[in-house]
Scaffold this motif. Structure first.
Motif, PDB file in Angstrom:
ATOM      1  N   SER A  70      -1.617   7.038 -15.861  1.00 35.91           N
ATOM      2  CA  SER A  70      -1.058   6.103 -15.258  1.00 35.91           C
ATOM      3  C   SER A  70      -0.576   5.466 -13.745  1.00 35.91           C
ATOM      4  O   SER A  70      -2.271   6.126 -13.199  1.00 35.91           O
ATOM      5  CB  SER A  70       0.476   6.484 -15.042  1.00 35.91           C
ATOM      6  OG  SER A  70       0.853   7.501 -14.046  1.00 35.91           O
ATOM      7  N   ARG A  71      -0.743   4.350 -13.537  1.00 33.65           N
ATOM      8  CA  ARG A  71      -1.826   3.758 -12.347  1.00 33.65           C
ATOM      9  C   ARG A  71      -1.517   4.855 -11.256  1.00 33.65           C
ATOM     10  O   ARG A  71      -2.143   5.107  -9.716  1.00 33.65           O
ATOM     11  CB  ARG A  71      -0.914   2.312 -11.846  1.00 33.65           C
ATOM     12  CG  ARG A  71      -1.041   1.819 -10.575  1.00 33.65           C
ATOM     13  CD  ARG A  71      -0.660   0.814 -10.240  1.00 33.65           C
ATOM     14  NE  ARG A  71      -0.782  -0.135  -8.868  1.00 33.65           N
ATOM     15  CZ  ARG A  71      -1.324  -1.397  -9.449  1.00 33.65           C
ATOM     16  NH1 ARG A  71      -1.339  -1.735  -9.995  1.00 33.65           N
ATOM     17  NH2 ARG A  71      -1.503  -1.850  -8.182  1.00 33.65           N
ATOM     18  N   ALA A  72       0.074   4.851 -11.091  1.00 32.46           N
ATOM     19  CA  ALA A  72       0.477   6.592 -10.127  1.00 32.46           C
ATOM     20  C   ALA A  72      -0.885   7.629  -9.462  1.00 32.46           C
ATOM     21  O   ALA A  72      -1.092   8.008  -8.542  1.00 32.46           O
ATOM     22  CB  ALA A  72       1.469   6.638  -9.639  1.00 32.46           C
ATOM     23  N   GLU A  73      -0.490   7.841 -11.120  1.00 33.26           N
ATOM     24  CA  GLU A  73      -2.063   9.086 -11.469  1.00 33.26           C
ATOM     25  C   GLU A  73      -3.692   8.897 -11.474  1.00 33.26           C
ATOM     26  O   GLU A  73      -4.082   8.892  -9.971  1.00 33.26           O
ATOM     27  CB  GLU A  73      -2.238   9.332 -12.837  1.00 33.26           C
ATOM     28  CG  GLU A  73      -0.773  10.733 -13.091  1.00 33.26           C
ATOM     29  CD  GLU A  73      -0.639  11.633 -14.597  1.00 33.26           C
ATOM     30  OE1 GLU A  73      -2.234  11.194 -15.179  1.00 33.26           O
ATOM     31  OE2 GLU A  73      -0.257  11.664 -14.686  1.00 33.26           O
TER      32      GLU A  73
ATOM     33  N   GLU B 145       9.585  -0.090  -7.943  1.00 37.38           N
ATOM     34  CA  GLU B 145       8.851   0.515  -6.404  1.00 37.38           C
ATOM     35  C   GLU B 145       9.692   2.212  -6.767  1.00 37.38           C
ATOM     36  O   GLU B 145       8.479   2.501  -5.876  1.00 37.38           O
ATOM     37  CB  GLU B 145       9.334  -0.311  -5.147  1.00 37.38           C
ATOM     38  CG  GLU B 145       9.053   0.481  -4.042  1.00 37.38           C
ATOM     39  CD  GLU B 145      10.476  -0.758  -2.759  1.00 37.38           C
ATOM     40  OE1 GLU B 145       9.371  -0.859  -1.598  1.00 37.38           O
ATOM     41  OE2 GLU B 145      11.193  -0.366  -2.863  1.00 37.38           O
ATOM     42  N   MET B 146      10.944   2.475  -6.721  1.00 36.17           N
ATOM     43  CA  MET B 146      10.882   3.738  -6.299  1.00 36.17           C
ATOM     44  C   MET B 146      10.654   3.857  -7.208  1.00 36.17           C
ATOM     45  O   MET B 146       9.959   6.021  -6.857  1.00 36.17           O
ATOM     46  CB  MET B 146      12.945   3.601  -6.970  1.00 36.17           C
ATOM     47  CG  MET B 146      13.601   5.184  -6.153  1.00 36.17           C
ATOM     48  SD  MET B 146      15.281   4.730  -5.911  1.00 36.17           S
ATOM     49  CE  MET B 146      15.594   4.470  -7.439  1.00 36.17           C
ATOM     50  N   GLU B 147      10.019   4.339  -8.010  1.00 29.08           N
ATOM     51  CA  GLU B 147       9.906   5.420  -9.565  1.00 29.08           C
ATOM     52  C   GLU B 147       8.597   5.438  -9.155  1.00 29.08           C
ATOM     53  O   GLU B 147       7.750   6.523  -9.668  1.00 29.08           O
ATOM     54  CB  GLU B 147       9.932   4.682 -10.741  1.00 29.08           C
ATOM     55  CG  GLU B 147      11.219   4.185 -11.439  1.00 29.08           C
ATOM     56  CD  GLU B 147      11.670   4.506 -13.100  1.00 29.08           C
ATOM     57  OE1 GLU B 147      10.683   4.860 -13.954  1.00 29.08           O
ATOM     58  OE2 GLU B 147      12.706   3.826 -13.129  1.00 29.08           O
ATOM     59  N   ARG B 148       7.501   4.018  -8.772  1.00 30.29           N
ATOM     60  CA  ARG B 148       6.276   4.354  -8.738  1.00 30.29           C
ATOM     61  C   ARG B 148       6.037   5.283  -7.070  1.00 30.29           C
ATOM     62  O   ARG B 148       5.189   6.158  -7.578  1.00 30.29           O
ATOM     63  CB  ARG B 148       5.837   2.805  -7.927  1.00 30.29           C
ATOM     64  CG  ARG B 148       5.264   1.792  -9.321  1.00 30.29           C
ATOM     65  CD  ARG B 148       4.447   0.229  -8.827  1.00 30.29           C
ATOM     66  NE  ARG B 148       4.998  -0.209  -7.740  1.00 30.29           N
ATOM     67  CZ  ARG B 148       6.368  -1.022  -8.429  1.00 30.29           C
ATOM     68  NH1 ARG B 148       6.304  -1.590  -9.091  1.00 30.29           N
ATOM     69  NH2 ARG B 148       6.570  -1.786  -7.111  1.00 30.29           N
ATOM     70  N   LEU B 149       6.982   5.179  -6.532  1.00 31.65           N
ATOM     71  CA  LEU B 149       6.550   6.075  -5.733  1.00 31.65           C
ATOM     72  C   LEU B 149       7.647   7.710  -5.326  1.00 31.65           C
ATOM     73  O   LEU B 149       6.520   8.294  -5.139  1.00 31.65           O
ATOM     74  CB  LEU B 149       7.267   5.119  -4.014  1.00 31.65           C
ATOM     75  CG  LEU B 149       7.142   4.572  -3.782  1.00 31.65           C
ATOM     76  CD1 LEU B 149       7.946   3.248  -2.368  1.00 31.65           C
ATOM     77  CD2 LEU B 149       5.812   4.367  -3.327  1.00 31.65           C
ATOM     78  N   LEU B 150       7.784   7.837  -6.458  1.00 35.34           N
ATOM     79  CA  LEU B 150       8.770   8.771  -6.582  1.00 35.34           C
ATOM     80  C   LEU B 150       6.880   9.976  -7.181  1.00 35.34           C
ATOM     81  O   LEU B 150       6.558  10.996  -7.603  1.00 35.34           O
ATOM     82  CB  LEU B 150       9.635   9.260  -7.376  1.00 35.34           C
ATOM     83  CG  LEU B 150      11.389   8.683  -6.220  1.00 35.34           C
ATOM     84  CD1 LEU B 150      12.512   8.652  -7.714  1.00 35.34           C
ATOM     85  CD2 LEU B 150      11.462  10.132  -5.907  1.00 35.34           C
TER      86      LEU B 150
ATOM     87  N   GLN C  27       0.757  -1.281  -0.094  1.00 38.44           N
ATOM     88  CA  GLN C  27      -0.267  -0.090   0.789  1.00 38.44           C
ATOM     89  C   GLN C  27       0.911   1.498  -0.145  1.00 38.44           C
ATOM     90  O   GLN C  27       0.235   2.370   0.005  1.00 38.44           O
ATOM     91  CB  GLN C  27      -0.973  -0.193   0.818  1.00 38.44           C
ATOM     92  CG  GLN C  27      -2.200  -1.014   1.281  1.00 38.44           C
ATOM     93  CD  GLN C  27      -1.542  -2.224   1.859  1.00 38.44           C
ATOM     94  OE1 GLN C  27      -0.536  -2.545   2.495  1.00 38.44           O
ATOM     95  NE2 GLN C  27      -2.157  -3.222   1.439  1.00 38.44           N
ATOM     96  N   ALA C  28       2.331   1.203  -0.165  1.00 34.73           N
ATOM     97  CA  ALA C  28       3.205   2.493   0.053  1.00 34.73           C
ATOM     98  C   ALA C  28       2.555   3.706  -1.034  1.00 34.73           C
ATOM     99  O   ALA C  28       2.776   4.663  -0.650  1.00 34.73           O
ATOM    100  CB  ALA C  28       4.497   1.573  -0.010  1.00 34.73           C
TER     101      ALA C  28
ATOM    102  N   ALA D 269      14.455  10.825 -12.033  1.00 32.34           N
ATOM    103  CA  ALA D 269      13.844  10.743 -11.821  1.00 32.34           C
ATOM    104  C   ALA D 269      12.419  11.450 -12.274  1.00 32.34           C
ATOM    105  O   ALA D 269      12.240  12.708 -12.533  1.00 32.34           O
ATOM    106  CB  ALA D 269      13.920  11.300 -10.138  1.00 32.34           C
ATOM    107  N   PRO D 270      11.477  10.594 -11.659  1.00 32.51           N
ATOM    108  CA  PRO D 270      10.489  11.133 -12.443  1.00 32.51           C
ATOM    109  C   PRO D 270       9.655  12.159 -11.580  1.00 32.51           C
ATOM    110  O   PRO D 270       9.849  12.310 -10.442  1.00 32.51           O
ATOM    111  CB  PRO D 270       9.542   9.940 -12.483  1.00 32.51           C
ATOM    112  CG  PRO D 270      10.127   9.054 -11.676  1.00 32.51           C
ATOM    113  CD  PRO D 270      11.106   9.265 -11.797  1.00 32.51           C
ATOM    114  N   GLU D 271       8.739  13.139 -12.436  1.00 35.94           N
ATOM    115  CA  GLU D 271       8.205  13.783 -10.991  1.00 35.94           C
ATOM    116  C   GLU D 271       6.737  13.943 -11.608  1.00 35.94           C
ATOM    117  O   GLU D 271       5.801  13.645 -12.528  1.00 35.94           O
ATOM    118  CB  GLU D 271       8.340  15.704 -11.856  1.00 35.94           C
ATOM    119  CG  GLU D 271       9.514  16.387 -12.603  1.00 35.94           C
ATOM    120  CD  GLU D 271      10.456  16.509 -11.501  1.00 35.94           C
ATOM    121  OE1 GLU D 271       9.781  16.280  -9.532  1.00 35.94           O
ATOM    122  OE2 GLU D 271      11.519  16.293 -11.106  1.00 35.94           O
ATOM    123  N   ALA D 272       6.351  13.862  -9.908  1.00 37.86           N
ATOM    124  CA  ALA D 272       4.910  13.773  -9.684  1.00 37.86           C
ATOM    125  C   ALA D 272       4.139  14.418 -10.048  1.00 37.86           C
ATOM    126  O   ALA D 272       4.481  16.537 -10.030  1.00 37.86           O
ATOM    127  CB  ALA D 272       5.141  13.641  -8.629  1.00 37.86           C
TER     128      ALA D 272
END
Length: 238
Positions: free
Chosen positions: A202-205, A92-97, A66-67, A140-143
């Motif tokens: 994306s999934r993160a969005e 994992e790092m990219e998803r969290l960023l 769930q992070a 590093a991706p920007e949110a």
């Protein structure tokens, strides 16, 4: 004499010893005030009635799958997020960023480095431990969070809404498929349709949107979902 603005911090970790250790390191740091600590995200949000911290420091491993949803929820509440880890997986790092984390720092970083990272993240800068950069395929991706238009929820079918909520909870397509009695491929189809209807890429969005629209709350981190959300029947049409 000009008064210096202090950076307020909240520490989240289920281990009380680790929480006390981080407070001991950050407490004496110049320009930093540790407002408090908590074992989980929901507890932290409940404690922020009077003052929301500028930065939350936490270890994503303590949140499990769930992070990303937790990071998105914290950002929606206001604070910047600084993550501590031993050596995260690249994905994992990219998803969290992308979920909104402002920085990723090695747990072995010294006190001065940690304090500097907190100040930098609070100022809106992206901080990434030098040892972690090779794990990224590119920069590093920007949110890029944006306000959710809750009216778009009405465009989702019951099955699409169920998939969106379970995705925000951190479940994989296979896990969602097992819960809803459909194939993982069907779950991906529902998720793609939902993304198109909501205007996310994306999934993160999608997770960020879910938080902002109120379809999922950080309190859900404290409990396992009891069954298909939204009254959806397993195997039903969507």
């Amino acid at each position: 004499m000009k008064r210096t603005t202090r950076t307020t911090v909240w520490v989240i970790d289920p281990d009380p010893i680790l929480r006390r250790g981080l407070r001991a390191v950050l407490g004496p740091a110049a320009g930093i005030t540790v407002l408090g600590e908590s074992a989980g995200v929901a507890e932290a949000l409940a404690a922020w009635a009077r003052q929301v911290p500028a930065v939350v420091v936490l270890e994503p491993a303590a949140l499990g799958p769930q992070a990303p949803a937790a990071v998105a929820g914290l950002r929606a509440a206001g604070p910047h997020v600084l993550l501590l880890a031993e050596r995260p997986a690249a994905g994992e790092m990219e998803r969290l960023l992308l979920a909104g984390a402002g920085g990723y720092l090695a747990k072995t970083a010294g006190g001065e480095v940690l304090a500097a990272a907190v100040r930098s993240v609070a100022a809106g800068h992206r901080v990434l431990d030098g040892g972690f950069r090779p794990l990224l395929a590119g920069p590093a991706p920007e949110a890029q969070p944006r306000p959710a238009d809750v009216r778009l929820v009405r465009r989702l079918s019951a099955r699409e809404r169920a998939v969106v909520k379970l995705t925000a909870w951190g479940m994989t397509a296979r896990e969602i498929g097992e819960r809803l009695s459909v194939s993982a491929k069907t779950v991906e189809t529902y998720r793609s349709r939902a993304c198109a209807k909501l205007g996310v890429q994306s999934r993160a969005e999608l997770v960020q949107w879910c938080f902002q629209a109120g379809l999922w709350t950080p309190g859900d981190l404290e409990r396992e979902p009891a069954g298909p959300p939204g009254g959806v029947q397993p195997g039903g049409a969507g």
